[in-house]
Design a protein around this motif. Sequence first.
Motif, PDB file in Angstrom:
ATOM      1  N   ALA A 147       0.825  -1.217   0.000  1.00  0.00           N
ATOM      2  CA  ALA A 147       0.000   0.000   0.000  1.00  0.00           C
ATOM      3  C   ALA A 147       0.860   1.269   0.000  1.00  0.00           C
ATOM      4  N   LYS A 148       2.120   1.096   0.383  1.00  0.00           N
ATOM      5  CA  LYS A 148       3.049   2.237   0.435  1.00  0.00           C
ATOM      6  C   LYS A 148       3.599   2.582  -0.957  1.00  0.00           C
ATOM      7  N   PHE A 149       3.355   1.703  -1.921  1.00  0.00           N
ATOM      8  CA  PHE A 149       3.896   1.912  -3.279  1.00  0.00           C
ATOM      9  C   PHE A 149       2.720   2.074  -4.245  1.00  0.00           C
ATOM     10  N   PRO A 150       2.286   3.329  -4.486  1.00  0.00           N
ATOM     11  CA  PRO A 150       1.045   3.550  -5.240  1.00  0.00           C
ATOM     12  C   PRO A 150       1.076   2.982  -6.656  1.00  0.00           C
ATOM     13  N   GLU A 151       2.287   2.804  -7.191  1.00  0.00           N
ATOM     14  CA  GLU A 151       2.345   2.308  -8.580  1.00  0.00           C
ATOM     15  C   GLU A 151       2.280   0.784  -8.657  1.00  0.00           C
ATOM     16  N   TYR A 152       2.058   0.130  -7.534  1.00  0.00           N
ATOM     17  CA  TYR A 152       1.987  -1.340  -7.536  1.00  0.00           C
ATOM     18  C   TYR A 152       0.911  -1.785  -8.527  1.00  0.00           C
ATOM     19  N   GLY A 153       1.270  -2.652  -9.457  1.00  0.00           N
ATOM     20  CA  GLY A 153       0.321  -3.093 -10.486  1.00  0.00           C
ATOM     21  C   GLY A 153       0.614  -2.516 -11.854  1.00  0.00           C
ATOM     22  N   LYS A 154       1.599  -1.638 -11.964  1.00  0.00           N
ATOM     23  CA  LYS A 154       1.799  -0.958 -13.256  1.00  0.00           C
ATOM     24  C   LYS A 154       2.373  -1.872 -14.337  1.00  0.00           C
ATOM     25  N   LEU A 155       3.051  -2.926 -13.946  1.00  0.00           N
ATOM     26  CA  LEU A 155       3.599  -3.841 -14.959  1.00  0.00           C
ATOM     27  C   LEU A 155       2.535  -4.838 -15.418  1.00  0.00           C
ATOM     28  N   SER A 156       1.794  -5.379 -14.466  1.00  0.00           N
ATOM     29  CA  SER A 156       0.774  -6.374 -14.818  1.00  0.00           C
ATOM     30  C   SER A 156      -0.554  -5.703 -15.191  1.00  0.00           C
ATOM     31  N   HIS A 157      -0.586  -4.374 -15.127  1.00  0.00           N
ATOM     32  CA  HIS A 157      -1.776  -3.605 -15.509  1.00  0.00           C
ATOM     33  C   HIS A 157      -3.009  -4.041 -14.733  1.00  0.00           C
ATOM     34  N   ASN A 158      -2.783  -4.140 -13.424  1.00  0.00           N
ATOM     35  CA  ASN A 158      -3.881  -4.448 -12.515  1.00  0.00           C
ATOM     36  C   ASN A 158      -4.108  -3.261 -11.599  1.00  0.00           C
ATOM     37  N   ASP A 159      -5.354  -3.024 -11.283  1.00  0.00           N
ATOM     38  CA  ASP A 159      -5.662  -1.964 -10.335  1.00  0.00           C
ATOM     39  C   ASP A 159      -5.799  -2.600  -8.952  1.00  0.00           C
ATOM     40  N   PHE A 160      -4.821  -2.355  -8.120  1.00  0.00           N
ATOM     41  CA  PHE A 160      -4.838  -2.955  -6.791  1.00  0.00           C
ATOM     42  C   PHE A 160      -5.235  -1.947  -5.714  1.00  0.00           C
ATOM     43  N   SER A 161      -5.809  -0.800  -6.138  1.00  0.00           N
ATOM     44  CA  SER A 161      -6.032   0.272  -5.154  1.00  0.00           C
ATOM     45  C   SER A 161      -7.017  -0.147  -4.052  1.00  0.00           C
ATOM     46  N   GLY A 162      -7.891  -1.101  -4.377  1.00  0.00           N
ATOM     47  CA  GLY A 162      -8.894  -1.457  -3.374  1.00  0.00           C
ATOM     48  C   GLY A 162      -8.514  -2.600  -2.445  1.00  0.00           C
ATOM     49  N   ILE A 163      -7.266  -3.077  -2.538  1.00  0.00           N
ATOM     50  CA  ILE A 163      -6.942  -4.271  -1.746  1.00  0.00           C
ATOM     51  C   ILE A 163      -6.816  -3.972  -0.257  1.00  0.00           C
ATOM     52  N   ARG A 164      -7.031  -5.015   0.497  1.00  0.00           N
ATOM     53  CA  ARG A 164      -7.001  -4.901   1.943  1.00  0.00           C
ATOM     54  C   ARG A 164      -5.550  -4.751   2.413  1.00  0.00           C
ATOM     55  N   ALA A 165      -5.259  -3.642   3.081  1.00  0.00           N
ATOM     56  CA  ALA A 165      -3.897  -3.440   3.568  1.00  0.00           C
ATOM     57  C   ALA A 165      -3.598  -4.437   4.679  1.00  0.00           C
ATOM     58  N   GLY A 166      -2.372  -4.935   4.696  1.00  0.00           N
ATOM     59  CA  GLY A 166      -1.953  -5.783   5.812  1.00  0.00           C
ATOM     60  C   GLY A 166      -2.144  -7.265   5.585  1.00  0.00           C
ATOM     61  N   ALA A 167      -2.865  -7.665   4.525  1.00  0.00           N
ATOM     62  CA  ALA A 167      -2.959  -9.108   4.249  1.00  0.00           C
ATOM     63  C   ALA A 167      -1.594  -9.564   3.755  1.00  0.00           C
ATOM     64  N   ARG A 168      -1.144 -10.693   4.274  1.00  0.00           N
ATOM     65  CA  ARG A 168       0.238 -11.087   3.993  1.00  0.00           C
ATOM     66  C   ARG A 168       0.294 -12.428   3.267  1.00  0.00           C
ATOM     67  N   VAL A 169       1.439 -12.623   2.565  1.00  0.00           N
ATOM     68  CA  VAL A 169       1.662 -13.919   1.942  1.00  0.00           C
ATOM     69  C   VAL A 169       3.125 -14.295   2.110  1.00  0.00           C
ATOM     70  N   ASP A 170       3.357 -15.546   2.466  1.00  0.00           N
ATOM     71  CA  ASP A 170       4.727 -16.019   2.643  1.00  0.00           C
ATOM     72  C   ASP A 170       5.235 -16.773   1.420  1.00  0.00           C
ATOM     73  N   MET A 171       4.309 -17.195   0.573  1.00  0.00           N
ATOM     74  CA  MET A 171       4.713 -17.952  -0.608  1.00  0.00           C
ATOM     75  C   MET A 171       5.333 -16.997  -1.620  1.00  0.00           C
TER      76      MET A 171
END
Length: 466
Positions: A147-171
Motif C-alpha cells: 500500500a506504500k507503493f502507489p504504482e503497484y500493479g503498473k507492470l501487470s496492468h492491474n488496479d490494486f487500489s482497493g486491496i485490503r492493507a496488511g494481508a500477507r503472503v509467505d509464498m
Amino acid sequence: MALRFYNTLTQQVELFQPLEGNTVRMYTCGPTVYNFAHIGNLRTFTFEDILRRWLIYRGYQMKHVMNITDVDDKIIRNAAAENKSLAEYTAKYTQAFLEDMAALRLQKPELMVKATEHIPEMVDAIEKLAECGFTYQSDGSIYYRIAKFPEYGKLSHNDFSGIRAGARVDMDEYDKANARDFVLWKAPKDGEVFWESEIGPGRPGWHIECSAMAMKYLGETLDIHAGGVDLIFPHHENEIAQSEAITSKPFARFWLHSEFLNVESQKMAKSAGNFYTLRDLQAEGYQPEVVRYLLASVPYRKKLNFTFDGLKAAARAIGRLRDFKLRLDTDKYPDGVNEKILERTRAALRQFEESLDDDLNTAEALAALFEFVRDANTAMDAGEFRAENTAPALDLLERFDRIFAVLEPTKVESGLSDARVDELVQERNAAKKTRNFARSDQIRQDLLDSGIILEDTKEGTRWKRK
Ligand code: AMP
Ligand code: ZN
C-alpha cells in the motif's frame, strides 16, 4: 525500420536503444535449481538467447546477468527429503542446467550469479526499504507493505487500489486476485537453513534476490529485464516495487516476456507432470539443435504447442538447410554471376534482418530464408546458378546461423575411433565380396547403432558420424 520490442510495461512496441553508449544491460531470471529444467523453461531461455544474439548481431555489447535461485521452499523441502545439504542438492541441478544450456547452444551470460552468494546484498536492500518505511515485521518475518507503493500493479496492468492493507503472503508465487504484502525475509523454521544477519536470523524471499543482484551488477536502471509471462505477476511486479522504492528511479526500461510452451493446450509444468526435459528428448534420438530450432521457430510472444510432429518437422527443416549448404560447398558451378539470384539473395537477407528487428519475428525470418533456399535450389537444378552466387548465399546462411545456431551437427560420442571404423568398413567390403550379406548388413547396423552412417558410392564406401 530500426530494432524494436514489445514492452510489457507500456504495452507498446517501442524502438530500442540502450541508455548508455553501446552496452545493453540485461537481467534475465534464471532457473530454480530443484529439478531438471523442462523444455518449457528452456523455451524461455532460448528466447533470451535469440534476443542476446540479435542484439550482438546489431552491434551491441552485452552485459547480461542471469541468477540461479539456489534457495527456496521447494529446494529446502527436496534437499531435506534426500538428506542432503542445500549446496550438495543444488550443485547437481545447477550442473545439469549448465549442460542443457551448452547442448542447446545458449550463450553464457556475462555473469551467472547465485542467490546464496548474495545474502548480504539482500539484507542491505531490506534495510534500505525499512529505512524508508516500506516494511513491517510479523512473527520474525519481514514483509513489504504494497500500500506504500502507489504504482503497484503498473507492470501487470492491474488496479490494486482497493486491496485490503496488511494481508500477507509467505509464498513466493501467488495469483493476481490475491495481491498481498509479500515476504522479504522469512523467519527460520525448525531444522531449516537460515542466515544470521543484522535484520535477524532468516532467509530471503525470492523477489528480493533479483532486485539486489540486478542492481549490484547492472546499476539502478536496466535496459532490459526478461522472463516468462508467468513472472510478470507477482515476481516482476514485486521486483519493481522493491527496487523503485529504494532508488526512486525506473528499475528497467524494457520488460520482455515470452509465452508458454504448452502440451495439448496445458502449460508444461513440473507440478502438472506433463513435462519433457531435454534429456528425455535426446534419449528418444532427437539432437539438441532440433529442440533448439523448434523452440526458436515460434515468435516468443505466441504460445508454442509442443508435439513430436513439430519436432520431426524441425529436424527436416534443419536437414534441408544442411543439404543446401553441402550443395553450395561441394557443387561446381559455371563462372560468373547470375544477377537475378544475387538480387534474390540480398532481398532474403533484408527480409531476414527486418523480421528479427520487428520484435524478433523468428517465423518470418525463417520463411524468408526457406523461400530463398527453394528458389536457389530451383536455379541450381535449372543450371542457372553461377560460381559467384555461392559466397553471398553462404554468407546468408552464416548470418542465419549466428542467431539460430543449428547448422553444425552435435557430435555423437560413438566410442569408436576412426581407425576402428575404417577397419570395420574394410571387413564389411570383404564380406560383400564373398557374398556374405548377413555379415555385411550386421556390420552396417552395428556401426549405425554407434552413430556411424555409411554411404556406398562409385568411389567406394564413405562414412560419417551422425
Ligand atoms: P523456474 O525454474 O520455475 O523459476 O522457471 C524458469 C523460467 O521458465 C521462468 O522464466 C519461467 O517463466 C519459465 N517457464 C516456466 N514454465 C514455462 C512454460 N511452460 N513455458 C515457457 N516458459 C516457462
Ligand atoms: Zn527474478
